[in-house]
Design an enzyme around this catalytic site. Structure first.
Site, PDB file in Angstrom:
ATOM      1  N   ASP A 283       3.141  46.618  31.502  1.00 36.71           N
ATOM      2  CA  ASP A 283       1.962  46.017  32.123  1.00 36.71           C
ATOM      3  C   ASP A 283       0.999  47.140  32.543  1.00 36.71           C
ATOM      4  OD1 ASP A 283       0.338  44.153  33.654  1.00 36.71           O
ATOM      5  OD2 ASP A 283       1.286  45.024  35.427  1.00 36.71           O
TER       6      ASP A 283
ATOM      7  N   ASP B 213      -2.319  46.824  35.078  1.00 36.76           N
ATOM      8  CA  ASP B 213      -2.810  46.821  36.466  1.00 36.76           C
ATOM      9  C   ASP B 213      -1.656  46.728  37.459  1.00 36.76           C
ATOM     10  OD1 ASP B 213      -5.746  46.760  35.975  1.00 36.76           O
ATOM     11  OD2 ASP B 213      -5.228  44.904  34.951  1.00 36.76           O
TER      12      ASP B 213
END
Ligand code: XBP
Ligand code: MG
Length: 248
Positions: free
Chosen positions: A8, A10
């Protein structure tokens, strides 16, 4: 054996959400929209993954806001992405502990690295470039690459399909509950390192939970998962333990 890391962006690679929040607020002001997201409001809104979706939902809930059609919302979000991209160059966003080490070790071991993010592909590309991470990633899946964003598992299922991964041959690195749900839903073990905005999320289903990935000299306490209660530096060996733990 692990063949891929599905990572991932953010909150996991870096604390980028404050820059996103600033970009949203600047564009609301630029467009004369009566919206301003403080940290508490933004923490709540982060449950709606994807900037376009977040703007649309906030506008619906705002009695003083104009009713914007989907095209206009997309245009506001395009401008937000431009502002976010400039902010990424202006302000240095520090990578979280252990990130460069884990990516480097994975690459050297011949693992495939896939970025699986809800954020807009242009913003994601600028982040990778500004942070010097572009060469690490073999595959970037971002934004509308799938019709349903996290917590739906679509993005990780697409990575599974494109990379031909069976069972726990891939491990997901996440920081949020929607990301965890998506990874679990796609049948992957998930290592969670909560971030500033996600520290109160529910991570009960995480295969491993640590405050960060750790560095030599700065190991991270395992809050949940293999070697719970010990301090570890998340490395290839530990990730293999996570995959084995998940399979039991
Ligand atoms: C986090 C998100 C994103 C960002 C904003 O994604 O939900 O929507 O908050 O980015 P992840 P955009 O942690 O999966 O990377 O405005 O570009 O959507
Ligand atoms: Mg995240």
């Amino acid at each position: 054996m692990i063949r891929a890391l599905l990572v991932d962006l953010d909150g996991t690679l870096a604390e980028t959400e404050e820059l996103h929040r600033e970009a949203f607020n600047r564009v609301f002001q630029e467009r004369g929209l009566p919206l301003h997201w403080d940290q508490d409001t933004y923490a709540r809104l982060l449950r709606i993954t994807g900037g376009k979706e977040r703007i649309a939902r906030a506008l619906e809930a705002c009695p003083d806001c104009p009713r914007l059609d989907a095209g206009t919302v997309a245009e506001v979000h395009r401008r937000k992405t431009e502002v976010y991209q400039s902010l990424l160059w202006e302000k240095e966003v520090a990578l979280r502990p252990g990130v460069v080490r884990v990516l480097t070790e994975a690459k050297e071991a011949g693992l495939t690295l896939a970025l699986c993010t809800t954020t807009d592909p242009k913003g994601a590309a600028t982040f990778l470039e500004a942070a010097g991470l572009s060469p690490f990633f073999d595959l970037v899946l971002a934004g509308d690459a799938v019709p349903r964003k996290k917590p739906y598992p679509a993005i990780f299922l697409l990575a599974r399909e494109l990379l031909g991964l069976q069972g726990p041959e891939g491990i997901v690195l996440e920081d949020s509950e929607p990301g965890l749900q998506a990874g679990v839903g796609a049948g992957f073990p998930v290592v969670v390192t909560p971030s500033f905005y996600t520290r109160d999320h529910n991570f009960r289903r995480a295969t491993a939970l640590l405050p960060h990935l750790g560095e030599p000299g700065r190991p991270a306490p395992v809050l949940q998962g293999p070697r719970q209660g010990e301090k570890v530096v998340v490395d290839r060996l530990y990730l293999e333990e996570v995959a084995a733990w998940w399979s039991v």
